[in-house]
Design a protein around this motif. Sequence first.
Motif, PDB file in Angstrom:
ATOM      1  N   GLU A  97       0.855  -1.272   0.069  1.00  0.00           N
ATOM      2  CA  GLU A  97      -0.206   0.043   0.160  1.00  0.00           C
ATOM      3  C   GLU A  97       0.649   1.353  -0.442  1.00  0.00           C
ATOM      4  O   GLU A  97       1.845   1.652   0.894  1.00  0.00           O
ATOM      5  CB  GLU A  97      -0.953   0.163   1.193  1.00  0.00           C
ATOM      6  N   LYS A  98       0.797   1.956  -1.048  1.00  0.00           N
ATOM      7  CA  LYS A  98       1.337   3.308  -1.143  1.00  0.00           C
ATOM      8  C   LYS A  98       1.058   4.914  -1.785  1.00  0.00           C
ATOM      9  O   LYS A  98      -0.197   4.684  -2.150  1.00  0.00           O
ATOM     10  CB  LYS A  98       2.893   2.781  -1.952  1.00  0.00           C
ATOM     11  N   ILE A  99       1.279   5.816  -0.891  1.00  0.00           N
ATOM     12  CA  ILE A  99       0.190   7.004  -1.013  1.00  0.00           C
ATOM     13  C   ILE A  99       1.230   7.763  -1.966  1.00  0.00           C
ATOM     14  O   ILE A  99       2.326   7.947  -1.457  1.00  0.00           O
ATOM     15  CB  ILE A  99       0.194   7.248   0.208  1.00  0.00           C
ATOM     16  N   SER A 100       0.785   8.486  -2.942  1.00  0.00           N
ATOM     17  CA  SER A 100       1.783   8.882  -3.452  1.00  0.00           C
ATOM     18  C   SER A 100       1.051  10.446  -3.929  1.00  0.00           C
ATOM     19  O   SER A 100       0.123  10.403  -4.718  1.00  0.00           O
ATOM     20  CB  SER A 100       2.610   8.308  -4.854  1.00  0.00           C
ATOM     21  N   ARG A 101       1.931  11.887  -4.578  1.00  0.00           N
ATOM     22  CA  ARG A 101       1.296  12.909  -5.205  1.00  0.00           C
ATOM     23  C   ARG A 101       1.484  12.566  -6.496  1.00  0.00           C
ATOM     24  O   ARG A 101       2.491  12.095  -7.621  1.00  0.00           O
ATOM     25  CB  ARG A 101       2.044  13.766  -4.747  1.00  0.00           C
ATOM     26  N   VAL A 102       0.657  12.633  -7.525  1.00  0.00           N
ATOM     27  CA  VAL A 102       0.337  12.603  -8.889  1.00  0.00           C
ATOM     28  C   VAL A 102       0.172  13.693  -9.838  1.00  0.00           C
ATOM     29  O   VAL A 102      -1.045  14.528  -8.914  1.00  0.00           O
ATOM     30  CB  VAL A 102      -0.696  11.060  -8.763  1.00  0.00           C
ATOM     31  N   ASN A 103       0.764  13.590 -10.606  1.00  0.00           N
ATOM     32  CA  ASN A 103      -1.320  14.323 -11.766  1.00  0.00           C
ATOM     33  C   ASN A 103      -2.654  14.008 -11.273  1.00  0.00           C
ATOM     34  O   ASN A 103      -2.170  13.219 -12.938  1.00  0.00           O
ATOM     35  CB  ASN A 103       0.491  14.926 -12.993  1.00  0.00           C
ATOM     36  N   ILE A 104      -2.958  14.572 -11.044  1.00  0.00           N
ATOM     37  CA  ILE A 104      -4.364  13.819 -11.339  1.00  0.00           C
ATOM     38  C   ILE A 104      -5.356  14.025 -12.495  1.00  0.00           C
ATOM     39  O   ILE A 104      -6.169  13.008 -13.310  1.00  0.00           O
ATOM     40  CB  ILE A 104      -5.574  14.663 -10.715  1.00  0.00           C
ATOM     41  N   ALA A 105      -4.411  14.510 -14.071  1.00  0.00           N
ATOM     42  CA  ALA A 105      -4.589  14.484 -14.956  1.00  0.00           C
ATOM     43  C   ALA A 105      -4.669  13.341 -15.605  1.00  0.00           C
ATOM     44  O   ALA A 105      -4.810  13.080 -16.532  1.00  0.00           O
ATOM     45  CB  ALA A 105      -4.403  15.897 -16.217  1.00  0.00           C
ATOM     46  N   THR A 106      -3.659  12.922 -14.892  1.00  0.00           N
ATOM     47  CA  THR A 106      -3.206  11.456 -15.783  1.00  0.00           C
ATOM     48  C   THR A 106      -4.390   9.930 -15.349  1.00  0.00           C
ATOM     49  O   THR A 106      -4.332   8.834 -16.273  1.00  0.00           O
ATOM     50  CB  THR A 106      -2.153  10.597 -15.546  1.00  0.00           C
ATOM     51  N   TYR A 107      -4.734  10.366 -14.677  1.00  0.00           N
ATOM     52  CA  TYR A 107      -6.160   9.724 -13.929  1.00  0.00           C
ATOM     53  C   TYR A 107      -7.822   9.718 -14.572  1.00  0.00           C
ATOM     54  O   TYR A 107      -8.966   8.637 -14.411  1.00  0.00           O
ATOM     55  CB  TYR A 107      -6.057   8.963 -12.379  1.00  0.00           C
ATOM     56  N   THR A 108      -7.332  11.465 -14.593  1.00  0.00           N
ATOM     57  CA  THR A 108      -9.195  11.452 -14.689  1.00  0.00           C
ATOM     58  C   THR A 108      -9.008  12.156 -16.761  1.00  0.00           C
ATOM     59  O   THR A 108     -10.433  12.449 -17.096  1.00  0.00           O
ATOM     60  CB  THR A 108      -9.638  12.871 -14.022  1.00  0.00           C
ATOM     61  N   ALA A 109      -7.788  12.562 -17.802  1.00  0.00           N
ATOM     62  CA  ALA A 109      -8.553  12.904 -18.566  1.00  0.00           C
ATOM     63  C   ALA A 109      -9.246  11.669 -19.390  1.00  0.00           C
ATOM     64  O   ALA A 109      -9.795  12.545 -20.548  1.00  0.00           O
ATOM     65  CB  ALA A 109      -6.913  12.428 -19.631  1.00  0.00           C
ATOM     66  N   TRP A 110      -9.404  10.510 -18.965  1.00  0.00           N
ATOM     67  CA  TRP A 110     -10.560   9.738 -20.262  1.00  0.00           C
ATOM     68  C   TRP A 110     -11.829  10.307 -19.899  1.00  0.00           C
ATOM     69  O   TRP A 110     -12.240   9.776 -20.798  1.00  0.00           O
ATOM     70  CB  TRP A 110      -9.877   8.484 -19.401  1.00  0.00           C
ATOM     71  N   THR A 111     -12.502  10.576 -18.718  1.00  0.00           N
ATOM     72  CA  THR A 111     -13.261  11.268 -18.171  1.00  0.00           C
ATOM     73  C   THR A 111     -13.540  12.530 -19.846  1.00  0.00           C
ATOM     74  O   THR A 111     -14.533  12.552 -20.041  1.00  0.00           O
ATOM     75  CB  THR A 111     -13.651  11.989 -17.545  1.00  0.00           C
ATOM     76  N   GLU A 112     -12.286  12.969 -20.166  1.00  0.00           N
ATOM     77  CA  GLU A 112     -13.100  14.566 -21.522  1.00  0.00           C
ATOM     78  C   GLU A 112     -12.313  13.615 -22.812  1.00  0.00           C
ATOM     79  O   GLU A 112     -12.452  14.281 -23.860  1.00  0.00           O
ATOM     80  CB  GLU A 112     -11.655  15.673 -21.073  1.00  0.00           C
ATOM     81  N   GLY A 113     -12.052  12.051 -22.721  1.00  0.00           N
ATOM     82  CA  GLY A 113     -11.415  11.579 -24.033  1.00  0.00           C
ATOM     83  C   GLY A 113     -10.393  11.753 -24.523  1.00  0.00           C
ATOM     84  O   GLY A 113     -10.557  11.149 -25.658  1.00  0.00           O
ATOM     85  N   MET A 114      -9.451  11.758 -23.581  1.00  0.00           N
ATOM     86  CA  MET A 114      -8.179  11.825 -23.786  1.00  0.00           C
ATOM     87  C   MET A 114      -7.323  10.511 -22.905  1.00  0.00           C
ATOM     88  O   MET A 114      -8.087   9.492 -22.401  1.00  0.00           O
ATOM     89  CB  MET A 114      -6.986  13.043 -23.316  1.00  0.00           C
ATOM     90  N   PHE A 115      -6.042   9.910 -24.198  1.00  0.00           N
ATOM     91  CA  PHE A 115      -5.521   9.214 -23.614  1.00  0.00           C
ATOM     92  C   PHE A 115      -4.242  10.115 -22.970  1.00  0.00           C
ATOM     93  O   PHE A 115      -4.296  11.019 -23.984  1.00  0.00           O
ATOM     94  CB  PHE A 115      -4.751   8.450 -24.774  1.00  0.00           C
ATOM     95  N   TYR A 116      -4.255  10.188 -21.218  1.00  0.00           N
ATOM     96  CA  TYR A 116      -2.843  11.438 -20.610  1.00  0.00           C
ATOM     97  C   TYR A 116      -1.958   9.805 -20.652  1.00  0.00           C
ATOM     98  O   TYR A 116      -2.192   9.252 -19.145  1.00  0.00           O
ATOM     99  CB  TYR A 116      -3.342  12.301 -20.363  1.00  0.00           C
ATOM    100  N   PHE A 117      -0.921  10.007 -20.731  1.00  0.00           N
ATOM    101  CA  PHE A 117       0.019   9.272 -19.639  1.00  0.00           C
ATOM    102  C   PHE A 117       2.030  10.224 -20.326  1.00  0.00           C
ATOM    103  O   PHE A 117       1.898  10.263 -20.354  1.00  0.00           O
ATOM    104  CB  PHE A 117       0.592   7.800 -20.734  1.00  0.00           C
TER     105      PHE A 117
END
Length: 355
Positions: free
Chosen positions: A266-286
């Motif tokens: 189990e690990k917690i990290s600070r991330v660029n949220i766009a990499t996890y939510t861009a799919w809701t905007e119709g994008m692949f974003y990695f």
Amino acid sequence: MMENPDQNSDYALRAIQEPRLRETEEFNQWISVPENKELFLDLMACKEAVMRESLDRRRKAKMKTRIWVAASAVAAVLVLAFLIPSLFPSFFIKEEEPVRFFAATVSGEHVMLQMDGHHEQQLLEDSVMDIKEWKTLTPDTTCCQTLTTPRGKSFLLVLSDGTKVWINAESSLRYPVAFNGKERRVELKGEACFEVAKDEKCPFIVSADGMDTHVLGTKFNVRSYATEDRHVTLVQGKVQVTNTNSLTSVVLQPGQDLTYTETGEEKISRVNIATYTAWTEGMFYFEDSSLEEIMSSLGRWYNVNVDFERVELYNIRLNFWANRNAHLDEAVELLNKLEKVRVEYQDGTITIKHI
């Protein structure tokens, strides 16, 4: 918060050029504004277009040199192979079979809706459904519905309390037609992004493969596919995630991601949220993502098999952006332009090879 459009553009460009800036609380607050997020993704798409053009220019500039070098190399190889075949054992060894990574299913092409105890029905045209509009909704309703998406399709569902749920491909959500108890609980398999209607007296709980995410009113993404690490990523607000096996809990802040690995870590990290939510905007974003993760997403969305020539190719890390509504051939072309691997698509299978 910046009000001047030029200031927002300058800030977005700086965030693209300086990855560390995207790890700050300031950036998380800035990108939580829908207009800023749209601006940022648009500029990232522009960056991708510039990258493509640059790669094309590089390839053309190298072409003449490569032709001469390739011709010389072929001649040398032929001479050596004729004179000293023992130096070239690979010519005589049968090529290894590719490693099957992701197998496509033959699932239907429609989003399906099933009421408990009833047959499934297809949702043929709409990509959005508000269950308050259904005649089955009554004050004392306790039955549940399950909405299932196939590969290649996502869906926006509005629950009876006004909560919005974006459901990604190859996922299912089971939810009450009406929330009547002391909590609002739904069950997820796959991936969904939740924008929860606030109700302090009735917490919202997402159950997903051994983890319960408790919220009052917030936005977050849950990924819980059977073959991948599980993630809860907080966009805004606050959530508490409980491991239902160990009964341990953690509280996430905006911009944090909680990962449960396949080994139980189990690990917690600070991330660029766009990499996890861009799919809701119709994008692949990695961004700095493994090729394994990228191809898992593409295979699921386009419903194709993915084979790797070698297992070590899984861990190659890439930045990759593409439109999810574009044809698979465009995604394959973009991957090849990065010049890290050779990607081939034929007869429903993508094969990843060494360059």
